[in-house]
Design a protein around this motif. Structure first.
Motif, PDB file in Angstrom:
ATOM      1  N   GLY A   1       0.885  -0.805  -0.409  1.00  0.00           N
ATOM      2  CA  GLY A   1       0.214  -0.330   0.454  1.00  0.00           C
ATOM      3  C   GLY A   1       0.954   1.249   0.077  1.00  0.00           C
ATOM      4  N   ARG A   2       0.877   1.950   1.155  1.00  0.00           N
ATOM      5  CA  ARG A   2       1.456   3.779   0.940  1.00  0.00           C
ATOM      6  C   ARG A   2       3.030   2.991   1.433  1.00  0.00           C
ATOM      7  NH1 ARG A   2      -3.205   7.128   3.407  1.00  0.00           N
ATOM      8  NH2 ARG A   2      -1.574   9.189   2.927  1.00  0.00           N
ATOM      9  N   ALA A   3       3.309   4.398   1.616  1.00  0.00           N
ATOM     10  CA  ALA A   3       4.823   4.084   1.750  1.00  0.00           C
ATOM     11  C   ALA A   3       5.003   3.840   3.506  1.00  0.00           C
ATOM     12  CB  ALA A   3       5.319   6.179   1.976  1.00  0.00           C
ATOM     13  N   PHE A   4       5.790   3.135   3.231  1.00  0.00           N
ATOM     14  CA  PHE A   4       5.941   2.156   4.152  1.00  0.00           C
ATOM     15  C   PHE A   4       6.930   2.887   5.677  1.00  0.00           C
ATOM     16  CE2 PHE A   4       5.273  -1.369   6.918  1.00  0.00           C
ATOM     17  CZ  PHE A   4       6.950  -1.900   7.684  1.00  0.00           C
ATOM     18  N   SER A   5       7.595   3.966   4.980  1.00  0.00           N
ATOM     19  CA  SER A   5       8.682   4.176   5.840  1.00  0.00           C
ATOM     20  C   SER A   5       8.172   5.534   6.379  1.00  0.00           C
ATOM     21  CB  SER A   5       9.888   5.343   4.569  1.00  0.00           C
ATOM     22  OG  SER A   5       9.808   5.784   3.679  1.00  0.00           O
ATOM     23  N   ASN A   6       6.634   5.890   6.197  1.00  0.00           N
ATOM     24  CA  ASN A   6       5.587   6.558   7.120  1.00  0.00           C
ATOM     25  C   ASN A   6       4.919   6.183   8.736  1.00  0.00           C
ATOM     26  OD1 ASN A   6       6.647   9.205   5.395  1.00  0.00           O
ATOM     27  ND2 ASN A   6       4.445   8.428   3.913  1.00  0.00           N
ATOM     28  N   TYR A   7       5.626   5.209   8.436  1.00  0.00           N
ATOM     29  CA  TYR A   7       4.486   4.031   9.304  1.00  0.00           C
ATOM     30  C   TYR A   7       5.290   3.764  10.269  1.00  0.00           C
ATOM     31  CZ  TYR A   7       0.645   4.052   6.558  1.00  0.00           C
ATOM     32  OH  TYR A   7      -0.392   4.122   5.607  1.00  0.00           O
ATOM     33  N   ALA A   8       5.166   3.719  12.015  1.00  0.00           N
ATOM     34  CA  ALA A   8       5.989   2.997  13.216  1.00  0.00           C
ATOM     35  C   ALA A   8       5.162   2.231  13.093  1.00  0.00           C
ATOM     36  CB  ALA A   8       5.734   4.295  14.221  1.00  0.00           C
ATOM     37  N   VAL A   9       5.688   0.527  13.125  1.00  0.00           N
ATOM     38  CA  VAL A   9       5.083  -1.227  13.561  1.00  0.00           C
ATOM     39  C   VAL A   9       5.473  -1.077  14.869  1.00  0.00           C
ATOM     40  CG1 VAL A   9       5.540  -2.954  12.421  1.00  0.00           C
ATOM     41  CG2 VAL A   9       5.674  -0.531  11.212  1.00  0.00           C
ATOM     42  N   ALA A  10       4.690  -1.944  15.426  1.00  0.00           N
ATOM     43  CA  ALA A  10       4.962  -3.109  16.218  1.00  0.00           C
ATOM     44  C   ALA A  10       4.629  -4.679  16.543  1.00  0.00           C
ATOM     45  CB  ALA A  10       4.350  -2.137  17.257  1.00  0.00           C
ATOM     46  N   TRP A  11       4.604  -4.910  17.388  1.00  0.00           N
ATOM     47  CA  TRP A  11       4.346  -6.213  17.384  1.00  0.00           C
ATOM     48  C   TRP A  11       3.775  -6.136  18.418  1.00  0.00           C
ATOM     49  CZ3 TRP A  11       4.579 -10.034  13.575  1.00  0.00           C
ATOM     50  CH2 TRP A  11       5.752 -10.069  12.541  1.00  0.00           C
ATOM     51  N   PHE A  12       2.787  -7.875  18.358  1.00  0.00           N
ATOM     52  CA  PHE A  12       1.971  -7.891  19.441  1.00  0.00           C
ATOM     53  C   PHE A  12       1.726  -9.149  19.710  1.00  0.00           C
ATOM     54  CE2 PHE A  12       0.748  -3.579  21.012  1.00  0.00           C
ATOM     55  CZ  PHE A  12       1.181  -3.255  19.984  1.00  0.00           C
ATOM     56  N   ARG A  13       1.267  -9.783  20.634  1.00  0.00           N
ATOM     57  CA  ARG A  13       0.540 -11.270  21.301  1.00  0.00           C
ATOM     58  C   ARG A  13      -0.023 -11.758  22.189  1.00  0.00           C
ATOM     59  NH1 ARG A  13       6.818 -13.911  24.373  1.00  0.00           N
ATOM     60  NH2 ARG A  13       5.867 -13.077  25.992  1.00  0.00           N
ATOM     61  N   GLN A  14      -0.630 -12.381  21.585  1.00  0.00           N
ATOM     62  CA  GLN A  14      -1.548 -13.105  21.972  1.00  0.00           C
ATOM     63  C   GLN A  14      -2.248 -14.864  22.783  1.00  0.00           C
ATOM     64  OE1 GLN A  14      -5.710 -11.708  21.211  1.00  0.00           O
ATOM     65  NE2 GLN A  14      -6.737 -11.704  23.636  1.00  0.00           N
ATOM     66  N   ALA A  15      -1.718 -15.157  23.636  1.00  0.00           N
ATOM     67  CA  ALA A  15      -1.870 -16.177  24.184  1.00  0.00           C
ATOM     68  C   ALA A  15      -3.455 -16.900  25.050  1.00  0.00           C
ATOM     69  CB  ALA A  15      -0.590 -16.860  24.993  1.00  0.00           C
ATOM     70  N   PRO A  16      -3.665 -17.950  24.028  1.00  0.00           N
ATOM     71  CA  PRO A  16      -4.937 -18.632  24.401  1.00  0.00           C
ATOM     72  C   PRO A  16      -5.355 -18.181  26.653  1.00  0.00           C
ATOM     73  CG  PRO A  16      -3.960 -19.870  23.242  1.00  0.00           C
ATOM     74  CD  PRO A  16      -2.557 -18.355  23.749  1.00  0.00           C
ATOM     75  N   GLY A  17      -6.425 -17.913  25.981  1.00  0.00           N
ATOM     76  CA  GLY A  17      -6.552 -17.456  27.612  1.00  0.00           C
ATOM     77  C   GLY A  17      -6.091 -15.748  28.344  1.00  0.00           C
ATOM     78  N   LYS A  18      -5.038 -14.985  27.119  1.00  0.00           N
ATOM     79  CA  LYS A  18      -4.638 -14.031  27.764  1.00  0.00           C
ATOM     80  C   LYS A  18      -5.098 -12.508  27.570  1.00  0.00           C
ATOM     81  CE  LYS A  18      -0.886 -16.977  30.128  1.00  0.00           C
ATOM     82  NZ  LYS A  18       0.603 -16.829  30.359  1.00  0.00           N
ATOM     83  N   GLU A  19      -4.676 -11.871  27.692  1.00  0.00           N
ATOM     84  CA  GLU A  19      -4.607 -10.927  26.965  1.00  0.00           C
ATOM     85  C   GLU A  19      -3.454 -10.392  26.508  1.00  0.00           C
ATOM     86  OE1 GLU A  19      -7.138  -8.091  31.092  1.00  0.00           O
ATOM     87  OE2 GLU A  19      -4.847  -7.348  29.963  1.00  0.00           O
ATOM     88  N   ARG A  20      -3.648  -9.609  24.947  1.00  0.00           N
ATOM     89  CA  ARG A  20      -2.604  -9.037  23.742  1.00  0.00           C
ATOM     90  C   ARG A  20      -1.891  -7.894  24.429  1.00  0.00           C
ATOM     91  NH1 ARG A  20      -6.104  -7.116  20.827  1.00  0.00           N
ATOM     92  NH2 ARG A  20      -5.924  -8.983  19.547  1.00  0.00           N
ATOM     93  N   GLU A  21      -0.187  -8.571  24.471  1.00  0.00           N
ATOM     94  CA  GLU A  21       0.506  -8.267  25.299  1.00  0.00           C
ATOM     95  C   GLU A  21       1.643  -7.190  24.379  1.00  0.00           C
ATOM     96  OE1 GLU A  21       4.625  -9.873  27.557  1.00  0.00           O
ATOM     97  OE2 GLU A  21       3.276 -11.344  25.947  1.00  0.00           O
TER      98      GLU A  21
END
Length: 123
Positions: free
Chosen positions: A26-46
Motif C-alpha cells: 500500500g502506501r509509503a511504509f517508511s511513514n509508519y511506526a510498527v509494533a509486534w503484539f502477541r496473544q496467548a489463549p486465555g490471556k490478554e494481548r501483550e
C-alpha cells in the motif's frame, strides 16, 4: 493505511529461534511506526516490541527484552522480529500493527493490523 501480512511462525523447541516477518503493501511504509503484539489463549494481548519509522528507536516488553530483536528494511516494506532463546511461555499468535505517527504500546492505537502468525514453543 497499509495492509500487513505476517509470516515465519511455527513450532520450535525451548531455546530455539524464529524470525517473523511483517510485509506491508500500500502506501509509503517508511511513514509508519510498527509494533509486534502477541496473544496467548486465555490471556490478554501483550506488547512485544516496536520500531520507529526510521528504525532508529526501538522498544521492548519486559518479558522479551534481551531475547527478541525488532528491525526493519523500508526498501523491502518489511519489519522483522527475531525471536531467540524461546520459552514455552512465548507461545502465542503474533501480530504486527502499523500507524502513521510515533509508536505506541497500545494495540488499538494502530489502525493497520495483520492477521497474525502462530508461534508454538515446546518444552
Amino acid at each position: 493505511q497499509v495492509q500487513l501480512a505476517e509470516s515465519g511462525g511455527g513450532l520450535v523447541q525451548t531455546g530455539g529461534s524464529l524470525r517473523l516477518s511483517c510485509v506491508a503493501s500500500g502506501r509509503a511504509f517508511s511513514n509508519y511506526a510498527v509494533a509486534w503484539f502477541r496473544q496467548a489463549p486465555g490471556k490478554e494481548r501483550e506488547f512485544v516490541a516496536s520500531t520507529s519509522r526510521s528504525g532508529g528507536i526501538t522498544s521492548y516488553g519486559d518479558s522479551v527484552k534481551g531475547r527478541f530483536t525488532i528491525s526493519r528494511d523500508n526498501a523491502k516494506n518489511t519489519v522483522y522480529l527475531q525471536l531467540n532463546l524461546l520459552k514455552p511461555e512465548d507461545t502465542a499468535v503474533y501480530y504486527c500493527a502499523a500507524r502513521e505517527t510515533t509508536s505506541s504500546r497500545i494495540f488499538y492505537e494502530y489502525p493497520s493490523r495483520g492477521q497474525g502468525t502462530q508461534v508454538t514453543v515446546s518444552s
